[in-house]
Design a protein around this motif. Structure first.
Motif, PDB file in Angstrom:
ATOM      1  N   TYR A  32       0.834  -1.206   0.000  1.00  0.00           N
ATOM      2  CA  TYR A  32       0.000   0.000   0.000  1.00  0.00           C
ATOM      3  C   TYR A  32       0.867   1.254   0.000  1.00  0.00           C
ATOM      4  N   THR A  52       2.331   6.659  -1.104  1.00  0.00           N
ATOM      5  CA  THR A  52       1.480   5.533  -1.472  1.00  0.00           C
ATOM      6  C   THR A  52       1.958   4.991  -2.811  1.00  0.00           C
ATOM      7  N   ARG A  99       4.415  -1.101   3.831  1.00  0.00           N
ATOM      8  CA  ARG A  99       3.193  -1.444   4.557  1.00  0.00           C
ATOM      9  C   ARG A  99       2.203  -2.008   3.561  1.00  0.00           C
ATOM     10  N   SER A 101      -1.207  -2.811   4.153  1.00  0.00           N
ATOM     11  CA  SER A 101      -2.609  -2.424   4.268  1.00  0.00           C
ATOM     12  C   SER A 101      -2.728  -0.918   4.439  1.00  0.00           C
ATOM     13  N   PRO A 102      -3.851  -0.344   4.026  1.00  0.00           N
ATOM     14  CA  PRO A 102      -4.065   1.095   4.208  1.00  0.00           C
ATOM     15  C   PRO A 102      -4.001   1.480   5.682  1.00  0.00           C
ATOM     16  N   GLY A 103      -3.490   2.665   5.928  1.00  0.00           N
ATOM     17  CA  GLY A 103      -3.389   3.144   7.291  1.00  0.00           C
ATOM     18  C   GLY A 103      -2.464   4.342   7.366  1.00  0.00           C
ATOM     19  N   ASP A 104      -2.133   4.691   8.589  1.00  0.00           N
ATOM     20  CA  ASP A 104      -1.294   5.856   8.839  1.00  0.00           C
ATOM     21  C   ASP A 104       0.151   5.545   8.466  1.00  0.00           C
ATOM     22  N   SER A 107       3.188   6.358  11.021  1.00  0.00           N
ATOM     23  CA  SER A 107       3.467   5.543  12.215  1.00  0.00           C
ATOM     24  C   SER A 107       4.518   4.492  11.899  1.00  0.00           C
ATOM     25  N   ASN A 109       4.079   1.381  12.166  1.00  0.00           N
ATOM     26  CA  ASN A 109       3.357   0.134  11.924  1.00  0.00           C
ATOM     27  C   ASN A 109       3.494  -0.304  10.472  1.00  0.00           C
ATOM     28  N   TYR A 110       4.695  -0.763  10.118  1.00  0.00           N
ATOM     29  CA  TYR A 110       4.992  -1.271   8.785  1.00  0.00           C
ATOM     30  C   TYR A 110       5.275  -2.767   8.863  1.00  0.00           C
TER      31      TYR A 110
END
Length: 123
Positions: A32, A52, A99, A101-104, A107, A109-110
């Motif tokens: 993503y 993105t 990353r 999935s879609p998200g911030d 952050s 969170n990768y």
């Protein structure tokens, strides 16, 4: 599994420029977004820039806005971080991350991380 390899780090004088490439391989269609983070000695890893993969929408940390630019080459699967007007406080290990999935994207969170490349800026 996405595999990321950063390069392009080095020792530069303040005011100079560097471009960091991050080569990506694997089932990239599932990515993503891609991001650049950095970690200086004794400090936490911090967000630098993100993009993105399909839409090319970018985000940059306030500390690097106007100096750093993230971009990607879809054909070669390379993510770039162009760093201009470097400062000693930019000294850090720079990491590329992906990353799925879609998200911030700002952050930590990768899903996948590269091994990092050292950037040292002296005054």
């Amino acid at each position: 599994q996405i595999h990321l390899v950063e390069s392009g780090g080095g020792l530069v004088q303040a005011g100079q420029s560097l471009r960091l490439p991050c080569a990506a391989s694997g089932p990239f269609f599932s990515a993503y977004g891609l991001g650049w983070f950095r970690q200086a000695p004794g400090k936490e890893r911090e967000f630098v820039a993100a993009i993105t993969w399909l839409g090319g929408r970018t985000s940059h940390a306030d500390s690097v806005k106007g100096r750093f630019t993230i971009s990607r080459d879809i054909d070669t699967r390379v993510i770039y971080l162009q760093m201009n007007s470097l400062k000693p406080e930019d000294t850090a290990v720079y990491y590329c991350a992906a990353r799925q999935s879609p998200g911030d994207l700002t952050s930590l969170n990768y899903d996948y991380w590269g091994q990092g490349t050292q950037v040292t800026v002296f005054s």
